[in-house]
Write a protein that holds these residues in place. Structure first.
Motif, PDB file in Angstrom:
ATOM      1  N   ARG A 106       0.808  -2.038  -2.695  1.00 35.47           N
ATOM      2  CA  ARG A 106      -0.192  -3.088  -2.514  1.00 35.47           C
ATOM      3  C   ARG A 106       0.425  -4.469  -2.808  1.00 35.47           C
ATOM      4  N   VAL A 131      -2.220   0.209   5.324  1.00 33.80           N
ATOM      5  CA  VAL A 131      -2.240   1.447   4.534  1.00 33.80           C
ATOM      6  C   VAL A 131      -2.481   2.653   5.433  1.00 33.80           C
ATOM      7  N   GLU A 137      -2.468   6.184   1.521  1.00 31.87           N
ATOM      8  CA  GLU A 137      -3.737   5.992   0.821  1.00 31.87           C
ATOM      9  C   GLU A 137      -3.649   6.423  -0.647  1.00 31.87           C
ATOM     10  N   ILE A 140      -0.561   3.917  -2.543  1.00 31.79           N
ATOM     11  CA  ILE A 140      -0.429   2.482  -2.329  1.00 31.79           C
ATOM     12  C   ILE A 140      -0.331   1.713  -3.648  1.00 31.79           C
ATOM     13  N   LEU A 155       6.020   2.045   4.941  1.00 33.42           N
ATOM     14  CA  LEU A 155       5.446   0.835   4.363  1.00 33.42           C
ATOM     15  C   LEU A 155       6.134  -0.408   4.912  1.00 33.42           C
TER      16      LEU A 155
END
Length: 390
Positions: A106, A131, A137, A140, A155
């Motif tokens: 994140r 994501v 999920e 992250i 990513l």
């Protein structure tokens, strides 16, 4: 995007501090052959890309492709010349490019977005899509240093592509992913192109280059050797691969190939959907039994199609003919690859190698830019019927 007469050099690798290396250096200086200590990675590279253009950058390892991408992203700077890029640049040059291992997935997404000049609100608007594409999920909010290589790659690509840069630079991201991820990457790149982003794709997967790009640029030893329509550039590059393979091959099999001919049955040039006759003359010093394989490719060792037959050879010369009833290839230049494997232990009677090249006359491959993922060189005749046909 504009690159004007770009030159880039690197200092040669330092020699080891061993006595024998010092002796070699002293001998070089004594004979006046001391090396300059510099190696040119790019030499007078000049090109311009329009907004929304898709370019495939090809070349052998060490030809300067990654160096050029790093200069375009301003990770490094040219020795001479200039580069001008208008707008945001998203780059995926390495699996971990732009990704900090100590931050979570994140946090990396928001950091990368800020580096592109986006606000937190802009990144947040795209965050769910990032994501979802990366399939992270459950991970992250985990530090990236605990991600597998595949997770880091997903990513990195998702962040680079979904933050909608004006220019997207991708270097070999497809080489380390599985087929499903490659398919999704290509689909996302098509969507990015449809939105007006300029794409520069570096890959050794020439089929992906042909599927994604309308223009090709071929770098060889730091020099821009060819620049034009992607199929023309790829054809020139494949011919180069073919010539290098032929030059580097040596006959070390027990059965010697003396002559190869590929022509139509009437002696004319091979033609699309016409019969092709391949005539081989071989010589064996002793009786030999094995399976002969003939492959046709666009230059690389992986053939577009393969035919085979079992042979029982007597000592001396033998002539074998193979008739392909309908040649399923569009116009272009192709290579014949041959091998013969021993009947019982599959040892090489003739090793797999390029034996000849031939030109095919006929229609071009049906144009389908970015319509398919991996275009095939096979030409298939089909009859259409029904409503709505022009």
């Amino acid at each position: 995007m504009r690159a004007t007469r770009v030159w880039k050099r690197f200092h040669a690798d330092q020699r080891r501090p061993h006595l024998r290396d010092r002796v070699e250096q002293a001998r070089d200086r004594l004979h006046g052959s001391s090396p300059t200590g510099w190696r040119w990675a790019l030499r007078d590279v000049d090109f311009a890309l329009s907004p929304g253009e898709s370019v495939g950058l090809i070349g052998a390892n060490g030809s300067g492709k990654s160096t050029l991408l790093k200069i375009l992203t301003k990770v490094m700077y040219p020795y001479a010349g200039s580069v001008g890029i208008a707008g945001r640049v998203g780059a995926l040059i390495e699996v971990r490019a732009g990704i900090h291992p100590e931050l979570t997935g994140r946090e990396n997404a928001y950091l990368y977005g800020s580096l592109l000049g986006l606000s937190r609100r802009d990144v947040a608007a795209r965050f769910d899509a990032i994501v979802d594409f990366a399939q992270l999920e459950r991970a992250i909010d985990r530090q990236v240093k605990f991600y597998s290589t595949g997770m880091q790659m997903r990513l990195g690509f998702a962040v680079a592509a979904f933050l909608e840069p004006d220019v997207l630079l991708v270097d070999e991201v497809l080489a380390v992913g599985d087929s499903s991820f490659q398919q999704r990457c290509l689909e996302r790149m098509r969507q990015v192109l449809a939105g007006g982003t300029t794409l520069v794709l570096v890959s050794h997967d020439l089929a992906s280059i042909e599927a994604m790009c309308s223009r090709g640029m071929w770098l060889a030893d730091g020099v821009l050797t060819a620049d034009g329509p992607v199929r023309h550039v790829l054809s020139a590059y494949r011919r180069s691969i073919e010539s290098v393979a032929e030059a580097g091959w040596y006959a070390d099999g027990r059965v010697k190939l003396r002559k190869v001919e590929a022509a139509r049955g009437d002696g004319f040039l091979p033609t699309t959907l016409a019969p092709l006759q391949i005539t081989l003359t071989m010589e064996s010093p002793e009786p030999a039994a094995g399976r002969l394989f003939i492959g046709v490719s666009e230059g690389a060792a992986t053939p577009a199609f393969l035919v085979s037959a079992f042979l029982q050879l007597d000592p001396g010369l033998a002539t074998v003919q193979c008739m392909i009833d309908s040649l399923p290839l569009p116009r272009g230049r192709y290579s014949l690859w041959l091998a013969m494997l021993e009947r019982f232990d599959n040892s090489d009677l003739i090793p797999w190698h390029p034996a000849a090249s031939f030109d095919v006359v006929g229609p071009d491959l049906d144009p389908a830019p970015r319509a398919v993922v991996r275009p095939s060189p096979i030409h298939v005749a089909a009859t259409w019927s029904g409503d709505g046909l022009a």
